[in-house]
Design a protein around this motif. Structure first.
Motif, mmCIF file in Angstrom:
data_model
loop_
_atom_site.group_PDB
_atom_site.id
_atom_site.type_symbol
_atom_site.label_atom_id
_atom_site.label_comp_id
_atom_site.label_asym_id
_atom_site.label_seq_id
_atom_site.Cartn_x
_atom_site.Cartn_y
_atom_site.Cartn_z
ATOM 1 N N GLU A 47 24.975 -27.994 -15.743
ATOM 2 C CA GLU A 47 23.976 -27.983 -14.677
ATOM 3 C C GLU A 47 24.632 -28.529 -13.407
ATOM 4 O O GLU A 47 25.183 -29.629 -13.413
ATOM 5 N N SER A 102 22.674 -33.886 -19.323
ATOM 6 C CA SER A 102 21.734 -33.056 -18.566
ATOM 7 C C SER A 102 20.513 -32.787 -19.435
ATOM 8 O O SER A 102 20.622 -32.714 -20.658
ATOM 9 N N LYS A 157 25.944 -32.253 -17.025
ATOM 10 C CA LYS A 157 25.749 -32.022 -15.591
ATOM 11 C C LYS A 157 27.047 -32.380 -14.875
ATOM 12 O O LYS A 157 27.908 -33.059 -15.456
#
Ligand code: BES
Ligand code: MN
Ligand code: ZN
Length: 496
Positions: free
Chosen positions: A338, A423, A429
């Motif tokens: 992400e 994430s 992430k």
């Protein structure tokens, strides 16, 4: 600039400039150079404290009686017992920088007696790199190669000195020219290094040196599942490239994979950088340039090692198709990420490159990346952050740094930092929390290397210089080409 060995006496050699070196003598004064007329003048100057022999101190003597050289440049090397490659590189750099500001037909350099081949090579590297300035696009050249650069062995050198200097001239010229090739690629304006043209430039650097190079276009990159590289490239009008380099110097030797970040310009993407932070961001491809230059140098040296290079190359821009915060990218190998900061783009393109490199089963991986401003907060502008999952490899790289005088410092990769990369929607992430940003970046990369012994060098600081002094030029430094060549040489010694 290519140095050549000259067997002649320093008094007798015809040249525009003679360069000699002095040591700061224990208890005051300077050690003699061995040229009577020069030593007489230096003794007087040292008595008046106008000459000290301090590292990279420059003293000009014009028309010394008894010498054929028109002028003499005397360069300090510090204390003899402390002489190491870093000091010799700086001394050579200072001399060449000083003299290259004007056209010079002939420069003859007399290395001190009894120097090792490592130190002599560093001296030639310094001369070769110091002659070359950053003014690539000046209408009047601000620095110029010498008509000729001679390394003086003396009139009747011993076999040992001749061998030491012969090797140093060859190695130092090859390595110094490779550093300059990396510097030029980095100093090039961003409009002149689209991903396609940078890929071509770096591939050519390696193929001309005798290595192999393959360039993947966007279609191939998509076919290979490099979602990170495609995600970063989405905001640019320029398509990305991926370059695979190879040098095979010994079919039986283990493979060292080198991965280099190649962001030709980092605007930050939609998380756009403020102007002051964007100023130097043409240098965000230093890792890629350094990897290509290293492989080219090792190929020219013909070392019995096997190297592969992997260079993800793209711009990070803000176009209408740019990746947005919250977007999820799928990397080579299937991990999803992400994107919560489009300016943390280096790790996204390196993830694909590392995953791909690991699939080829190299014995070791070293990546170089101008990855985080946080690393400069930690270590300043001259020291790289070094992260590793393998103590033997880490120590080997630090030993190579010690040999060249280039500086790297170990930083931790403790497992709790991985928690910051969790994430809610994807596997990872691309940013951590506020603190320890160079560690979370390295921790992110680690997710893509598995158990392969790996070193990550965060070169955000040393890749670029703001200072302009006797031993440094502003702009690209070509950092760690010298160290990676030394590392390749040392790995030969370790394995045999
Ligand atoms: N290319 C920069 C890092 C950088 C900064 C290199 C200064 C050289 C000098 C990198 O892509 C970047 O922007 N990193 C961010 C990461 C952050 C968004 C987590 C940074 O350091 O601010
Ligand atoms: Mn960035
Ligand atoms: Zn970047």
């Amino acid at each position: 600039m290519n140095a050549k060995l000259v067997a002649d006496a320093p008094e007798a050699v015809e040249c525009q400039w003679l360069v000699t070196f002095i040591f700061d003598k224990e208890g005051g004064g300077v050690e003699p150079v061995g040229i009577a007329e020069v030593d007489a003048i230096l003794n007087r100057l040292a008595g008046e404290k106008d000459v000290t022999g301090n590292s990279a101190e420059l003293t000009v003597l014009h028309a010394v009686p008894g010498l054929k050289a028109r002028s003499t440049l005397v360069v300090g090397l510090g204390k003899r017992e402390k002489l190491e490659a870093g000091t010799a590189f700086a001394a050579g750099y200072a001399a060449a920088k000083r003299l290259s500001s004007k056209p010079r037909e002939s420069v003859m350099v007399l290395p001190p007696d009894q120097i090792s081949s490592v130190v002599a090579s560093a001296l030639v590297e310094g001369l070769t790199v110091g002659v070359h300035g950053p003014g690539l696009r000046k209408s009047e050249p601000s620095r110029q190669d010498f008509g000729s650069l001679g390394i003086l062995a003396g009139a009747d050198p011993t076999a040992a000195r001749e061998l030491t200097l012969t090797l140093a001239v060859r190695r130092g010229s090859i390595v110094g020219n490779a550093v300059n090739a990396a510097r030029d690629a980095v100093n090039l304006p961003p409009a002149e290094k689209s991903p396609a043209s940078l890929a071509h430039r770096l591939a050519t650097l390696v193929s001309e040196a005798g290595g192999q190079a393959e360039i993947w276009d966007e279609t191939r990159i998509r076919g290979e599942g490099f979602g990170g590289l495609l995600g970063v490239a989405a905001g640019s009008d320029e398509p990305p490239r991926f370059v695979v380099l190879e040098y095979k110097g010994d079919p039986d030797a283990p493979v060292l994979a080198l991965v280099g970040k190649g962001v030709t310009f980092d605007s930050g993407g939609l998380c756009i950088k403020p102007a002051a932070s964007m100023e130097d961001m043409k240098s965000d491809m230093t890792g890629a340039a350094v990897v290509a230059a290293t492989i080219a140098a090792v190929a020219r040296l013909g070392l019995p090692v096997n190297l592969r290079g992997y260079l993800p190359i793209t711009e990070n821009m803000t176009g209408g198709k740019a990746m947005k915060m919250g977007d999820v990218l799928t990397h080579r190998g299937g991990k999803t990420v992400e994107v919560l900061n489009t300016d943390a783009e280096g790790r996204l393109i390196l993830a694909d490159a590392l995953a791909y490199a690991v699939e080829q089963k190299p014995a070791r991986i070293v990546d170089l990346a101008t990855l985080t401003g946080a690393c400069m907060v930690a270590l300043g502008t001259k020291i790289a952050g070094l992260f590793s999952n393998d103590d033997v490899l880490k120590d080997a790289l630090l030993a190579a740094c010690k040999q060249t005088g280039e500086r790297a410092w170990p930083l931790p990769l403790d497992d709790d930092f991985k928690d910051q990369l969790k994430s809610h929607v994807a596997d990872l992430k691309n940013i951590g929390g506020k603190w320890g940003g160079s560690i979370t970046a390295a921790k992110f990369l680690q997710q893509f290397v598995g158990t392969t012994p790996w070193v990550h060098l965060d070169i955000a600081g040393p890749s670029w210089s703001d200072s302009d002094n006797t031993v440094r030029d502003p702009g690209a430094t070509g950092c760690f080409v010298r160290t990676l060549v030394a590392f390749a040489e040392q790995s030969v010694a370790l394995e045999s």
